[in-house]
Design an enzyme around this catalytic site. Structure first.
Site, short mmCIF file in Angstrom:
data_model
loop_
_atom_site.label_atom_id
_atom_site.label_comp_id
_atom_site.label_asym_id
_atom_site.label_seq_id
_atom_site.Cartn_x
_atom_site.Cartn_y
_atom_site.Cartn_z
N ARG A 1 0.79 -1.26 0.16
CA ARG A 1 -0.07 -0.04 0.28
C ARG A 1 0.64 1.32 0.10
O ARG A 1 1.97 1.32 0.40
CB ARG A 1 -0.86 0.10 1.55
CG ARG A 1 -1.84 1.10 1.36
CD ARG A 1 -3.07 0.89 0.75
NE ARG A 1 -4.29 1.75 1.56
CZ ARG A 1 -5.18 1.88 0.61
NH1 ARG A 1 -5.39 1.81 -0.66
NH2 ARG A 1 -6.20 2.75 1.18
N THR B 1 -10.53 0.33 -8.43
CA THR B 1 -9.49 -0.42 -8.09
C THR B 1 -9.65 -1.41 -9.16
O THR B 1 -10.66 -1.66 -9.94
CB THR B 1 -9.57 -0.64 -6.70
OG1 THR B 1 -9.64 0.34 -5.82
CG2 THR B 1 -8.62 -1.83 -6.04
N THR C 1 -4.37 -0.46 -6.80
CA THR C 1 -5.12 0.61 -7.13
C THR C 1 -4.30 1.95 -7.20
O THR C 1 -3.38 2.02 -6.63
CB THR C 1 -6.36 0.71 -6.01
OG1 THR C 1 -7.20 1.78 -6.43
CG2 THR C 1 -5.62 1.20 -4.48
N ASN D 1 -6.78 4.52 -6.58
CA ASN D 1 -7.72 4.82 -5.98
C ASN D 1 -8.90 5.31 -6.97
O ASN D 1 -9.72 4.29 -7.29
CB ASN D 1 -7.38 6.09 -4.98
CG ASN D 1 -8.62 6.33 -3.93
OD1 ASN D 1 -9.21 5.33 -3.54
ND2 ASN D 1 -8.73 7.27 -3.59
N GLU E 1 -4.38 8.13 -3.43
CA GLU E 1 -4.49 7.39 -2.09
C GLU E 1 -4.81 8.24 -0.95
O GLU E 1 -5.19 7.60 -0.13
CB GLU E 1 -3.41 6.14 -2.15
CG GLU E 1 -4.13 5.01 -1.56
CD GLU E 1 -5.03 4.29 -2.65
OE1 GLU E 1 -6.17 4.22 -2.71
OE2 GLU E 1 -4.38 3.98 -3.79
N SER F 1 -7.76 0.90 3.99
CA SER F 1 -8.16 0.27 2.74
C SER F 1 -9.59 -0.72 2.92
O SER F 1 -9.59 -0.97 3.91
CB SER F 1 -7.19 -0.35 1.98
OG SER F 1 -7.53 -1.13 0.61
N SER F 2 -10.37 -1.02 1.72
CA SER F 2 -11.28 -1.93 1.85
C SER F 2 -10.67 -3.20 1.00
O SER F 2 -11.41 -4.14 0.81
CB SER F 2 -12.58 -1.33 1.32
OG SER F 2 -12.96 -0.43 2.17
N GLY G 1 -13.93 -0.10 -3.47
CA GLY G 1 -13.96 0.81 -2.54
C GLY G 1 -14.87 0.08 -1.50
O GLY G 1 -14.56 -1.08 -1.06
N1 GLY Z 1 -8.65 2.92 -2.70
C1 GLY Z 1 -9.62 1.99 -2.34
C2 GLY Z 1 -9.37 0.96 -1.23
O1 GLY Z 1 -7.92 0.97 -0.88
O2 GLY Z 1 -9.89 0.14 -0.75
#
Ligand code: GLY
Length: 567
Positions: free
Chosen positions: A101, A375, A393, A395, A414, A446-447, A468
């Site tokens: 990330r 993403t 991603t 974002n 992000e 994040s998801s 997301g």
């Molecule tokens: N940017 C989307 C996530 O990290 O979930």
């Protein structure tokens, strides 16, 4: 970047491409022996890269690294080297997870997106040089390859370099997404200059990106984090009030973390730990649904009652998400308590099957979000039974829409996944609190939920999606469709999906193609107090299911993905 008029040769290639892509589409319908592997990728070229590497004798990790680099070229709206993500792996019977990330630059501050009145400055965390975290993808792919790769590094970079230098054919969905960004985002940089060739059917080449990829192939991560590429990124940042410096780039580190593991229905869920909220969310959803087994009994899938029960479970997950989750290197996330079966049993007991809960009463249990939908994900298995589940991603589509001059690299936005101001929703409408406040070198919450299911130490499913805050609710519904509702993988992925995230209050998210929901369905839920919000789509699932050693790969109807079982 470069765009030229087509020649007869290009048209022949286009016809060949369309023919081959049909062959690939057909492949997800055939059950073939588990002799080489399978891939479900968000576009045709990503699937081709995976196939090429598996056929050369690469394993799932090699193939995943090749696909990630290929999508940075052919899926520029989300595939990336200027962003970051997570990969869950199953290698030689063991689970692994790598966090690559993005991190906040060293000069980032908690209130960097607030004006003098402490109000959030519109678009600063979305479309500016300040919107980007330090990219992690190249470091992540290098670490994966160093640990598990079988083929040379240059071989896994080869498909991406070819697609950048020789070009790829633009599909309509990509052109539409490019147009969408031009329409919606306050673009004032060189984005158009680089991407105006994204027109359906065009052969699109990116020679500058090709040069960067060659540097990475020759120098490893130093081809990105040091030297010419790093200098170009840092000098453009300095000229435009951005924060990323050469030392931010040189200091970036990906992280191997313990994956989250939970037992469910005789299987193991292997999924993403914090800084993703997705793994915790997915486990909470599946276990709470299991606890409500009696309430779900006889309830028709996707009937008003089914959707109500899903919504009630999802609300509770989002209440916990906003309170407790952030970068575990900065805040203590009570992971084991949040996925504790007794805790989830008590949480599930709060769900009233007939009545909608009062939003204000759905508090974090031990005590909201707006990440971008855009993403991308791919899933791969190899002939040795290894698997890679990768979600990464920029974002938003095309991230910050900032292109680094001389490199063709699109930078992420992000930083918007942090809580710019705790309590205020981000672009996904989800609210975060202090656990997700901005700090130097911290990773935003994040998801993303790249997930692998195993049974008796064998992979049975590899799954993930963009979306997301809809990521883990989408995966949850597909997995429940397969294992609870007895659907084929394809039916499970293609079925409509619903989403509730606690806030906005009482709102059920439906997809565009569901705008013909029956009046009876709507009115039953409206009577309970629900309202509807129509979103474009809920995810783009790329999934592989293995039944009796036979993999089936399915790409979501919602995207332009291609899946193949490769003999
Ligand atoms: N940017 C989307 C996530 O990290 O979930």
């Amino acid at each position: 970047m470069s765009y030229r008029k087509q020649t007869i040769f290009d048209y022949c290639n286009l016809i060949l491409f369309l023919f081959l892509s049909q062959q690939v589409i057909a492949a997800d319908k055939i059950n073939q022996p588990f002799e080489v592997g399978a891939v479900a990728a968000p576009d045709y070229y990503g699937a081709l890269a995976a196939q090429e590497i598996l056929k050369k004798g690469g394993n799932a990790a090699d193939s995943a690294v090749a696909t990630a680099f290929a999508l940075a070229v052919t899926y520029p709206e989300a595939g990336n080297i200027g962003g970051g993500g997570f990969m869950t792996l199953w290698m030689e019977g063991k689970p692994y997870f790598i966090d690559y990330r993005e991190t906040a630059p060293a000069a980032a501050t908690k209130d960097m997106y607030l004006d003098e009145n402490q109000d959030v400055i519109e678009n600063l965390s979305l479309y500016s040089h300040k919107a980007s975290g330090v990219p992690g993808t190249v470091a992540g792919m290098w670490a994966i390859h160093q640990r598990f790769g079988q083929l040379p590094w240059s071989a896994v970079l080869a498909p991406a370099i070819r697609f950048a230098n020789e070009g790829f054919y633009v599909e309509q969905q990509l052109e539409l997404r490019y147009q969408e960004v031009l329409k919606d985002a306050p673009i004032n940089g060189n984005f158009k200059q680089y991407f105006s060739g994204l027109q359906t059917g065009n052969l699109f080449k990116q020679p500058e990106l090709g040069q960067v990829l060659i540097r990475i192939a020759e120098q490893g991560p130093n081809g990105f984090y040091k030297g010419e590429t790093a200098k170009l990124i840092a000098s453009q940042m300095a000229e435009n009030d951005g924060l990323i410096t050469e030392s931010d780039l040189a200091n970036y580190q990906s992280n191997w973390r313990e994956p989250l593991i939970a037992n469910w229905k005789g299987m193991q869920i292997v999924t993403a730990p914090p800084p993703s909220s997705g793994g915790i969310g997915l486990i909470q959803l599946l276990l709470m649904k299991q606890n409500l087994e009696n309430e779900f009994k006889g309830v028709v899938v996707n009937s008003p009652k089914y959707v109500h029960l899903l919504a009630e479970i999802e609300k509770r997950v989002f209440a916990d998400r906003s309170e407790y989750m952030g970068d575990p290197d900065f805040v203590a996330v009570p992971v084991s308590q949040l996925i504790d079966p007794t805790y989830l049993l008590n949480r599930a007991k709060q769900v009233d099957p007939q009545t909608i809960s009062v939003t204000e009463n759905v508090q974090p249990g031990l005590s909201n979000s707006r990440e971008k939908l855009q993403t991308t994900h791919f899933s791969i298995v190899d002939k040795w039974g290894n698997a890679a589940s990768n979600t990464y991603t920029l974002n938003g589509w095309f991230g910050s829409a900032v292109v680094v001059k001389g490199t063709g690299i699109i930078l992420n936005n992000e930083m918007d996944d942090f809580s710019s101001k705790p309590g205020i929703a981000n672009q996904f409408g989800v609210v975060g609190k202090d656990a997700n406040a901005i700090a130097p070198n911290k990773r935003p919450l994040s998801s993303m939920t790249p997930t692998i299911f195993t049974k008796d130490n064998q992979v049975v499913m590899v799954i993930g999606t963009p979306g997301g805050s809809r990521i883990f609710t989408s995966i949850f519904q597909v997995v429940a469709n397969v294992y609870d509702n007895g659907m084929s993988l394809k039916d499970a992925v293609y079925a409509p999906r619903y989403h509730h995230q606690l806030l906005p209050k009482n709102l059920i998210f439906i997809e565009r193609f569901q705008n013909k929901l029956s009046e009876q369905f709507k009115s039953q839920l409206e009577k309970m107090g629900y309202d509807f919000y129509q979103q474009d789509f809920s995810g783009d699932i790329q999934a592989i299911q293995v039944i009796d050693n036979v993999p089936q790969a399915v790409s979501d109807i919602r995207g332009r993905g291609k899946s193949m079982v490769i003999q």
